[in-house]
Design an enzyme around this catalytic site. Sequence first.
Site, PDB file in Angstrom:
ATOM      1  N   ASP A   1      64.159  37.028  35.517  1.00  0.00           N
ATOM      2  CA  ASP A   1      62.895  37.654  35.128  1.00  0.00           C
ATOM      3  C   ASP A   1      62.335  38.590  36.187  1.00  0.00           C
ATOM      4  O   ASP A   1      62.757  38.575  37.324  1.00  0.00           O
ATOM      5  CB  ASP A   1      61.832  36.552  34.969  1.00  0.00           C
ATOM      6  CG  ASP A   1      61.907  35.891  33.621  1.00  0.00           C
ATOM      7  OD1 ASP A   1      62.747  36.304  32.827  1.00  0.00           O
ATOM      8  OD2 ASP A   1      61.101  34.967  33.382  1.00  0.00           O
TER       9      ASP A   1
ATOM     10  N   LYS B   1      60.198  41.063  31.355  1.00  0.00           N
ATOM     11  CA  LYS B   1      58.997  40.304  31.020  1.00  0.00           C
ATOM     12  C   LYS B   1      57.846  40.535  31.978  1.00  0.00           C
ATOM     13  O   LYS B   1      57.151  39.626  32.390  1.00  0.00           O
ATOM     14  CB  LYS B   1      59.274  38.797  30.910  1.00  0.00           C
ATOM     15  CG  LYS B   1      60.107  38.445  29.715  1.00  0.00           C
ATOM     16  CD  LYS B   1      59.448  37.486  28.747  1.00  0.00           C
ATOM     17  CE  LYS B   1      59.037  36.202  29.332  1.00  0.00           C
ATOM     18  NZ  LYS B   1      59.002  35.016  28.601  1.00  0.00           N
TER      19      LYS B   1
ATOM     20  N   MET C   1      47.982  34.637  35.011  1.00  0.00           N
ATOM     21  CA  MET C   1      47.979  35.706  33.996  1.00  0.00           C
ATOM     22  C   MET C   1      46.566  36.110  33.578  1.00  0.00           C
ATOM     23  O   MET C   1      46.336  36.421  32.414  1.00  0.00           O
ATOM     24  CB  MET C   1      48.753  35.247  32.741  1.00  0.00           C
ATOM     25  CG  MET C   1      50.189  34.908  33.026  1.00  0.00           C
ATOM     26  SD  MET C   1      51.068  34.381  31.550  1.00  0.00           S
ATOM     27  CE  MET C   1      50.514  32.693  31.378  1.00  0.00           C
TER      28      MET C   1
HETATM   29  N1  SAH Z   1      56.172  29.839  35.884  1.00  0.00           N
HETATM   30  C1  SAH Z   1      55.383  30.648  36.775  1.00  0.00           C
HETATM   31  C2  SAH Z   1      54.234  31.290  36.051  1.00  0.00           C
HETATM   32  C3  SAH Z   1      54.663  32.272  35.012  1.00  0.00           C
HETATM   33  S1  SAH Z   1      53.343  33.050  34.219  1.00  0.00           S
HETATM   34  C4  SAH Z   1      54.942  29.794  37.968  1.00  0.00           C
HETATM   35  O1  SAH Z   1      55.102  28.580  37.949  1.00  0.00           O
HETATM   36  O2  SAH Z   1      54.453  30.381  38.946  1.00  0.00           O
HETATM   37  C5  SAH Z   1      53.218  34.539  35.119  1.00  0.00           C
HETATM   38  C6  SAH Z   1      51.994  34.518  36.014  1.00  0.00           C
HETATM   39  O3  SAH Z   1      52.236  33.703  37.134  1.00  0.00           O
HETATM   40  C7  SAH Z   1      51.585  35.831  36.588  1.00  0.00           C
HETATM   41  O4  SAH Z   1      50.852  36.612  35.683  1.00  0.00           O
HETATM   42  C8  SAH Z   1      50.733  35.398  37.745  1.00  0.00           C
HETATM   43  O5  SAH Z   1      49.480  34.973  37.301  1.00  0.00           O
HETATM   44  C9  SAH Z   1      51.476  34.166  38.216  1.00  0.00           C
HETATM   45  N2  SAH Z   1      52.403  34.442  39.317  1.00  0.00           N
HETATM   46  C10 SAH Z   1      53.715  34.209  39.353  1.00  0.00           C
HETATM   47  N3  SAH Z   1      54.223  34.540  40.563  1.00  0.00           N
HETATM   48  C11 SAH Z   1      53.182  34.977  41.297  1.00  0.00           C
HETATM   49  C12 SAH Z   1      53.033  35.433  42.624  1.00  0.00           C
HETATM   50  N4  SAH Z   1      54.066  35.525  43.453  1.00  0.00           N
HETATM   51  N5  SAH Z   1      51.802  35.798  43.040  1.00  0.00           N
HETATM   52  C13 SAH Z   1      50.740  35.695  42.236  1.00  0.00           C
HETATM   53  N6  SAH Z   1      50.831  35.289  40.979  1.00  0.00           N
HETATM   54  C14 SAH Z   1      52.019  34.910  40.503  1.00  0.00           C
END
Ligand code: SAH
Length: 507
Positions: free
Chosen positions: A41, A63, A178
């Site tokens: 992703d 995505k 998000m």
């Molecule tokens: N499964 C992921 C979340 C996926 S949803 C997890 O556990 O982190 C996608 C959202 O995750 C993004 O819109 C943001 O809000 C957050 N996100 C994922 N990686 C990030 C990062 N390195 N820094 C800040 N937000 C992050």
Amino acid sequence: MASKTTTPGICYLVGAGPGDPGLLTLKGKDCIEAADVLVYDYLCNPEHLRYAKPGTERIYVGKKAGDHTLPQEEINKLIVKLTTEGKTVTRLKGGDPVLFGRGAEEAAELYEAGVKFEIVPGITSAIAGPAYAGIPVTHRSHASQLTIFTGHEDPTKPDTSLNYAKLAQADGTKVFLMGVERIDEITAQFLKHGAKPETPVALVRWATHGCQQTLVGTLADIAAKVKAAGFKAPAVAVIGDVVTERPHLNWFEDRPLFGKKIVVTRTRQQAGVLSKQLAQIGADVIEVPTIRTEPATDQKTFGELVNDCHTYDWIIFTSPNGVDAFFTMFDKLFNDARCIGGVRIACIGPGTADKVKARFLAVDLMPDKKFVAEGLVKAFKDHQDMENVKVLWVRAEETREVIANELTGMGAIVDEAIAYRTVAETEDNLEALARLKAEGADMITFTSASTVEHFLNLKVTLPEGIKIASIGPVTSAAITERGLKVDVEAKENSIPGLVAAVEKFWR
Ligand code: SAH
């Protein structure tokens, strides 16, 4: 429930962590190494792909919000198809695969299709993001409860499954993912349902990456601050008193090079060491591989010289690549380390010496400070009379002749084993070059004259005001010859020496 498995393939649904390359689990790394196909992703750090074995197929399914490279149903079909074909498929997702990651849906599809799967949890941005901004999600004095919700749903629409009245009244810390685009509506809902306007809020963007940014405010003003700063996704948001811990726990952003974007120009394999050391002290590193090493053109002569290596008094190594190429050939010719005989070994500097020591061979001679050819020549002068001493110099095809000329001048008999050649890297650097163009950089580092030459041959316009750091005098000369100014030169001509000089420059 018993598995419906019928085929030999397996799909690992792996959490790739939030971005910092070190925040991948050991099991996640194992799954990348085992994969025939990697499906990854937008939020999965592409750095992790380097663990894949050669020839592993890589499929990017995107995505990024609003830019679905492949719709979810197609991703489901794809992983089912690949796994059914009997392949080992590693599906990498940012953070944890089942926290707002649709990992459960993918698992259900695999189950339905009767193929094997495993879920490998990852470090989620929901907890790691705040931690890297100095915000613990729970704390004995502030919060004994954590609520994680998605900010993706429009809270003003009737079909939202979130109950903001309950969320706003819940004790403890709230984290949402998000939600940057909806920060206005989300904070409005919290206030409408009785949350205190002065409740602290922090947003952490690209958390755990070198380019992490944090914005702090309150429920009352964070939306305006987001707008004013042009703060964009991906970000994790934290609401609650735990945010007040940040001033004294902000370890990540307090590191010396935090906020500095630094370009590293070496071969893909070697860049890692320098990049890692710079990243450890906070730099946001852009690796632009500029050169690649290839076996020497004349393998036969090289092989003959390696075959006779035990007949020399000294072997001289002047680069880590030379050591690698020498022992690759050595291992083809001999199956016993003792075949190297009693020959003594000289190295130009600590990076090269480390490679030799990794073979459990001692280094007999190395310059004290100046890790360049002249330094090594001086070390020999101080060490012994070189009259009739037999020397095998393991070198690159294109290099300065200082060692051969000077040692011959001192009476030594020098044979030159041309071990490898350096060629321009043109394939592996497109993404990094695009990033450099789009984002600019504060500094570029050069670790050899050939990286200077090959980087400049790429005809990249250097960002205005960019500083130039050099590993030593020979590299600096190559930089000035091309009409550029050296801002920092390492005192000790080694990778740690360069890192120290760069750190001192920005302090
Ligand atoms: N499964 C992921 C979340 C996926 S949803 C997890 O556990 O982190 C996608 C959202 O995750 C993004 O819109 C943001 O809000 C957050 N996100 C994922 N990686 C990030 C990062 N390195 N820094 C800040 N937000 C992050």
